[in-house]
Write a protein that holds these residues in place. Sequence first.
Motif, PDB file in Angstrom:
ATOM      1  N   CYS A   1      97.294  81.713  -0.418  1.00 45.56           N
ATOM      2  CA  CYS A   1      97.360  80.275  -0.695  1.00 45.56           C
ATOM      3  C   CYS A   1      95.954  79.677  -0.744  1.00 45.56           C
ATOM      4  O   CYS A   1      95.791  78.489  -0.995  1.00 45.56           O
ATOM      5  CB  CYS A   1      98.224  79.570   0.343  1.00 45.56           C
ATOM      6  SG  CYS A   1      97.542  79.634   1.994  1.00 45.56           S
ATOM      7  N   GLY A   2      94.929  80.525  -0.507  1.00 44.93           N
ATOM      8  CA  GLY A   2      93.560  80.056  -0.706  1.00 44.93           C
ATOM      9  C   GLY A   2      92.753  79.895   0.560  1.00 44.93           C
ATOM     10  O   GLY A   2      92.214  78.815   0.831  1.00 44.93           O
ATOM     11  N   ILE A   3      92.639  80.988   1.335  1.00 51.04           N
ATOM     12  CA  ILE A   3      91.805  80.955   2.552  1.00 51.04           C
ATOM     13  C   ILE A   3      90.416  81.441   2.109  1.00 51.04           C
ATOM     14  O   ILE A   3      90.114  82.636   2.151  1.00 51.04           O
ATOM     15  CB  ILE A   3      92.382  81.893   3.646  1.00 51.04           C
ATOM     16  CG1 ILE A   3      93.900  81.783   3.718  1.00 51.04           C
ATOM     17  CG2 ILE A   3      91.696  81.689   4.989  1.00 51.04           C
ATOM     18  CD1 ILE A   3      94.444  80.676   4.521  1.00 51.04           C
ATOM     19  N   THR A   4      89.582  80.531   1.685  1.00 51.01           N
ATOM     20  CA  THR A   4      88.327  80.887   1.007  1.00 51.01           C
ATOM     21  C   THR A   4      87.495  81.949   1.753  1.00 51.01           C
ATOM     22  O   THR A   4      87.122  82.966   1.160  1.00 51.01           O
ATOM     23  CB  THR A   4      87.495  79.611   0.750  1.00 51.01           C
ATOM     24  OG1 THR A   4      88.341  78.695   0.056  1.00 51.01           O
ATOM     25  CG2 THR A   4      86.274  79.902  -0.074  1.00 51.01           C
ATOM     26  N   PRO A   5      87.185  81.768   3.054  1.00 53.75           N
ATOM     27  CA  PRO A   5      86.335  82.770   3.703  1.00 53.75           C
ATOM     28  C   PRO A   5      86.968  84.161   3.765  1.00 53.75           C
ATOM     29  O   PRO A   5      86.272  85.175   3.767  1.00 53.75           O
ATOM     30  CB  PRO A   5      86.124  82.216   5.122  1.00 53.75           C
ATOM     31  CG  PRO A   5      87.053  81.067   5.273  1.00 53.75           C
ATOM     32  CD  PRO A   5      87.517  80.648   3.940  1.00 53.75           C
ATOM     33  N   LYS A   6      88.291  84.177   3.785  1.00 51.42           N
ATOM     34  CA  LYS A   6      88.973  85.487   3.844  1.00 51.42           C
ATOM     35  C   LYS A   6      88.911  86.203   2.488  1.00 51.42           C
ATOM     36  O   LYS A   6      89.025  87.423   2.422  1.00 51.42           O
ATOM     37  CB  LYS A   6      90.430  85.301   4.278  1.00 51.42           C
ATOM     38  CG  LYS A   6      90.583  84.850   5.716  1.00 51.42           C
ATOM     39  CD  LYS A   6      90.343  86.010   6.661  1.00 51.42           C
ATOM     40  CE  LYS A   6      90.522  85.582   8.100  1.00 51.42           C
ATOM     41  NZ  LYS A   6      90.285  86.666   9.053  1.00 51.42           N
ATOM     42  N   ILE A   7      88.770  85.433   1.402  1.00 48.56           N
ATOM     43  CA  ILE A   7      88.614  86.086   0.091  1.00 48.56           C
ATOM     44  C   ILE A   7      87.246  86.781   0.053  1.00 48.56           C
ATOM     45  O   ILE A   7      87.115  87.902  -0.446  1.00 48.56           O
ATOM     46  CB  ILE A   7      88.771  85.067  -1.059  1.00 48.56           C
ATOM     47  CG1 ILE A   7      90.175  84.461  -1.020  1.00 48.56           C
ATOM     48  CG2 ILE A   7      88.530  85.737  -2.427  1.00 48.56           C
ATOM     49  CD1 ILE A   7      90.404  83.311  -1.991  1.00 48.56           C
TER      50      ILE A   7
ATOM     51  N   LYS B   1      84.058  91.917   0.902  1.00 49.95           N
ATOM     52  CA  LYS B   1      83.179  92.720   1.767  1.00 49.95           C
ATOM     53  C   LYS B   1      83.853  94.027   2.161  1.00 49.95           C
ATOM     54  O   LYS B   1      83.218  95.056   2.305  1.00 49.95           O
ATOM     55  CB  LYS B   1      82.844  91.935   3.038  1.00 49.95           C
ATOM     56  CG  LYS B   1      81.605  91.106   2.904  1.00 49.95           C
ATOM     57  CD  LYS B   1      81.054  90.749   4.283  1.00 49.95           C
ATOM     58  CE  LYS B   1      80.418  89.382   4.234  1.00 49.95           C
ATOM     59  NZ  LYS B   1      80.786  88.491   5.308  1.00 49.95           N
ATOM     60  N   LEU B   2      85.178  93.959   2.343  1.00 52.84           N
ATOM     61  CA  LEU B   2      85.927  95.157   2.734  1.00 52.84           C
ATOM     62  C   LEU B   2      86.088  96.130   1.568  1.00 52.84           C
ATOM     63  O   LEU B   2      86.619  97.220   1.720  1.00 52.84           O
ATOM     64  CB  LEU B   2      87.313  94.762   3.263  1.00 52.84           C
ATOM     65  CG  LEU B   2      87.343  94.072   4.625  1.00 52.84           C
ATOM     66  CD1 LEU B   2      88.729  93.491   4.911  1.00 52.84           C
ATOM     67  CD2 LEU B   2      86.952  95.054   5.725  1.00 52.84           C
ATOM     68  N   GLY B   3      85.661  95.701   0.381  1.00 50.50           N
ATOM     69  CA  GLY B   3      85.725  96.596  -0.783  1.00 50.50           C
ATOM     70  C   GLY B   3      87.115  96.703  -1.388  1.00 50.50           C
ATOM     71  O   GLY B   3      87.419  97.681  -2.071  1.00 50.50           O
ATOM     72  N   TYR B   4      87.942  95.691  -1.164  1.00 48.03           N
ATOM     73  CA  TYR B   4      89.303  95.718  -1.736  1.00 48.03           C
ATOM     74  C   TYR B   4      89.225  95.759  -3.261  1.00 48.03           C
ATOM     75  O   TYR B   4      88.543  94.936  -3.874  1.00 48.03           O
ATOM     76  CB  TYR B   4      90.058  94.469  -1.259  1.00 48.03           C
ATOM     77  CG  TYR B   4      91.396  94.234  -1.941  1.00 48.03           C
ATOM     78  CD1 TYR B   4      92.476  95.076  -1.694  1.00 48.03           C
ATOM     79  CD2 TYR B   4      91.574  93.166  -2.817  1.00 48.03           C
ATOM     80  CE1 TYR B   4      93.703  94.852  -2.317  1.00 48.03           C
ATOM     81  CE2 TYR B   4      92.796  92.930  -3.428  1.00 48.03           C
ATOM     82  CZ  TYR B   4      93.854  93.778  -3.174  1.00 48.03           C
ATOM     83  OH  TYR B   4      95.064  93.559  -3.792  1.00 48.03           O
ATOM     84  N   LYS B   5      89.911  96.733  -3.866  1.00 48.57           N
ATOM     85  CA  LYS B   5      89.825  96.892  -5.325  1.00 48.57           C
ATOM     86  C   LYS B   5      91.153  96.595  -6.013  1.00 48.57           C
ATOM     87  O   LYS B   5      91.319  96.872  -7.210  1.00 48.57           O
ATOM     88  CB  LYS B   5      89.386  98.318  -5.656  1.00 48.57           C
ATOM     89  CG  LYS B   5      88.034  98.683  -5.068  1.00 48.57           C
ATOM     90  CD  LYS B   5      87.122  99.235  -6.132  1.00 48.57           C
ATOM     91  CE  LYS B   5      85.666  99.269  -5.753  1.00 48.57           C
ATOM     92  NZ  LYS B   5      85.320  99.570  -4.386  1.00 48.57           N
ATOM     93  N   GLY B   6      92.100  96.077  -5.232  1.00 50.30           N
ATOM     94  CA  GLY B   6      93.399  95.739  -5.826  1.00 50.30           C
ATOM     95  C   GLY B   6      93.348  94.375  -6.486  1.00 50.30           C
ATOM     96  O   GLY B   6      92.280  93.780  -6.646  1.00 50.30           O
ATOM     97  N   ARG B   7      94.503  93.899  -6.867  1.00 54.07           N
ATOM     98  CA  ARG B   7      94.584  92.619  -7.584  1.00 54.07           C
ATOM     99  C   ARG B   7      94.732  91.458  -6.609  1.00 54.07           C
ATOM    100  O   ARG B   7      95.186  91.634  -5.477  1.00 54.07           O
ATOM    101  CB  ARG B   7      95.770  92.639  -8.551  1.00 54.07           C
ATOM    102  CG  ARG B   7      95.591  93.667  -9.634  1.00 54.07           C
ATOM    103  CD  ARG B   7      96.701  93.693 -10.645  1.00 54.07           C
ATOM    104  NE  ARG B   7      96.433  94.742 -11.625  1.00 54.07           N
ATOM    105  CZ  ARG B   7      95.686  94.574 -12.703  1.00 54.07           C
ATOM    106  NH1 ARG B   7      95.162  93.406 -12.964  1.00 54.07           N
ATOM    107  NH2 ARG B   7      95.464  95.581 -13.526  1.00 54.07           N
ATOM    108  N   LEU B   8      94.349  90.285  -7.125  1.00 57.68           N
ATOM    109  CA  LEU B   8      94.447  89.068  -6.321  1.00 57.68           C
ATOM    110  C   LEU B   8      95.248  88.029  -7.099  1.00 57.68           C
ATOM    111  O   LEU B   8      95.082  87.887  -8.313  1.00 57.68           O
ATOM    112  CB  LEU B   8      93.043  88.518  -6.035  1.00 57.68           C
ATOM    113  CG  LEU B   8      92.981  87.277  -5.142  1.00 57.68           C
ATOM    114  CD1 LEU B   8      93.344  87.619  -3.692  1.00 57.68           C
ATOM    115  CD2 LEU B   8      91.579  86.652  -5.171  1.00 57.68           C
TER     116      LEU B   8
END
Length: 346
Positions: free
Chosen positions: A198-204, A209-216
């Motif tokens: 729903c838009g937690i900006t710092p968590k995006i 940083k965690l290198g997540y390569k999936g979709r958003l």
Amino acid sequence: MKVYTICLKTYMIDQFAKDHSLPSFRITQFNLAYYKEFISSYDELSTWPKALREELKSAILFSTITPSTILESKDKGTQKIVFTRISDEKRFESVLMRHDDKRNTVCVSCMVGCPMGCAFCATGKMRFIANLTAREIVDQVLYFARILKKQKQVVTNVVFMGMGEPLLNLEQVMEAIRTLNNPHCMEFGIRRITISTCGITPKIYELMKLGYKGRLALSLHAPNQTLRESLMPIAKTYPLPELMSTVKAFATRTQLRVSYEYILINGVNDTPEHAKELVNLIGEDIEFVHINLIPYNPIPGVSFSRSTSRSIHEFADVLSEFGISNTFRVTMGDDIKAACGQLANS
Ligand code: SF4
């Protein structure tokens, strides 16, 4: 008898093998049967001797969740399961959507309830009850994988769009994704996994940083700050300009299109003027943008109604006119309250 309680089966099986001095091929056999062949019980782990299987049964739960209620839509395209957690008997829901193009999408929950309180969402009305563990998330996918296997089908996509805000349970969500993606476990393609926020900006940023390569996917639902605040309380904490630039940074880094989810609510956010505002909000950088228009699905106690088909078409036409990729999501499972925004342990 030792009972293994740490979160994920991948770790538990390693520990079990160590404690029982098992050779590494036993872990390989386990992972193949459990994560790739989708056995329905430890009795089907036929590569292990019976005595060892019995030890395993008493040490590690086969699944941490059990289906309490199973509902299927009239057109058979959608199945909703109300699961009960074995740990505390709290209940949550997951959905399987079978698309005409043969995709089978599992919509997983990451929480029981949700603290975000979005005005159009039944889960938000429940408020926050509990975070799900990584294993409870993975067990949702495995449950549907076992069902589909019997029909010679597979899970093709996993979306974190069920109950809860995934970025507020990020550690468990990432651990679940690592297990799904792990070549020794399900080997599920990372680009077939979508985290919806729903838009937690710092968590995006943290996700990057965690290198997540999936979709958003971003639950946007309004083209301006004032309207968004009235629909989604979280918008007060994380205003649109910074949120939009963060999401664009994510798209640039991953080179993946971000899906902007937009629930069309009659007379609230669905006029051509709203569509033009949305075009302006998106700006010129439209290469990695896709807008997913979703019909509002009614929930008890909320006076919103679904936009007319004329409003929906006019809205979509404005987006298309400015070259913004968009689709109108066909509602699936609203007759069993499994559609977007309707999950509430009904
Ligand atoms: S839309 Fe998502 S973030 Fe908002 S209340 Fe519902 S589950 Fe929570």
